[in-house]
Design a protein around this motif. Structure first.
Motif, PDB file in Angstrom:
ATOM      1  N   HIS A  50      48.767  -1.192   5.127  1.00 12.31           N
ATOM      2  CA  HIS A  50      49.768  -1.192   6.190  1.00 12.31           C
ATOM      3  C   HIS A  50      51.038  -1.841   5.648  1.00 12.31           C
ATOM      4  CE1 HIS A  50      52.086  -2.723   9.622  1.00 12.31           C
ATOM      5  NE2 HIS A  50      51.648  -1.609  10.213  1.00 12.31           N
ATOM      6  N   ILE A  51      52.142  -1.155   5.865  1.00 14.25           N
ATOM      7  CA  ILE A  51      53.441  -1.656   5.436  1.00 14.25           C
ATOM      8  C   ILE A  51      54.296  -1.875   6.670  1.00 14.25           C
ATOM      9  CG2 ILE A  51      55.477  -1.161   4.026  1.00 14.25           C
ATOM     10  CD1 ILE A  51      53.684   0.788   2.439  1.00 14.25           C
ATOM     11  N   SER A  52      54.875  -3.060   6.788  1.00 16.01           N
ATOM     12  CA  SER A  52      55.651  -3.381   7.981  1.00 16.01           C
ATOM     13  C   SER A  52      56.824  -2.431   8.164  1.00 16.01           C
ATOM     14  CB  SER A  52      56.140  -4.826   7.908  1.00 16.01           C
ATOM     15  OG  SER A  52      55.066  -5.716   7.994  1.00 16.01           O
ATOM     16  N   THR A  53      57.499  -2.130   7.061  1.00 19.67           N
ATOM     17  CA  THR A  53      58.638  -1.228   7.128  1.00 19.67           C
ATOM     18  C   THR A  53      58.169   0.133   7.631  1.00 19.67           C
ATOM     19  OG1 THR A  53      59.651  -2.354   5.249  1.00 19.67           O
ATOM     20  CG2 THR A  53      60.508  -0.170   5.837  1.00 19.67           C
ATOM     21  N   GLY A  54      58.684   0.510   8.764  1.00 19.33           N
ATOM     22  CA  GLY A  54      58.295   1.784   9.336  1.00 19.33           C
ATOM     23  C   GLY A  54      56.929   1.782   9.975  1.00 19.33           C
TER      24      GLY A  54
END
Length: 116
Positions: A50-54
């Motif tokens: 999971h990537i916070s950006t987007g």
């Protein structure tokens, strides 16, 4: 940064487990978080990120549709909900984070055993 994973255990095929990983660090909400697993005799493989950006989540094909990665930034915790578990999911599961400086940190691993 320190990571503490938990939630592993033994389950029958078709069962479910939820893994948790508590992460220290004041900027957790900005970290990329992920889960990996290492089965006996095999190399550690990536499971989900999971990537916070987007608010982006990506999964390995082997778990897509069965596993869900999520995070609670108020609790500095990342989760892995695992449904419809299969014997081939048996492994030690590790959480990993990448902080805002690009440093990589690993948790200690939690064992998941899927067997009838």
């Amino acid at each position: 940064v320190q990571l503490q994973a938990s939630g592993g255990g033994s389950v029958q095929p078709g069962g479910s487990l939820r893994l948790s990983c508590v992460v220290s660090g004041s900027t957790f909400s900005e970290y990329a978080v992920g889960w990996y697993r290492g089965a006996p005799g095999k190399q550690r493989e990536w499971v989900a990120t999971h990537i916070s950006t987007g608010d982006t989540t990506i999964y390995a094909d082997s778990v897509k549709g069965r596993f869900t990665i999520s995070r609670d930034n108020d609790k500095n915790t990342v989760y892995l909900q695992m449904n419809n578990l299969k014997p081939e999911d048996t492994a030690v599961y590790f959480c990993r984070v990448i902080d805002t400086l690009g440093e990589v940190y690993w948790g200690q691993g939690t064992l998941v055993t899927v067997s009838s």
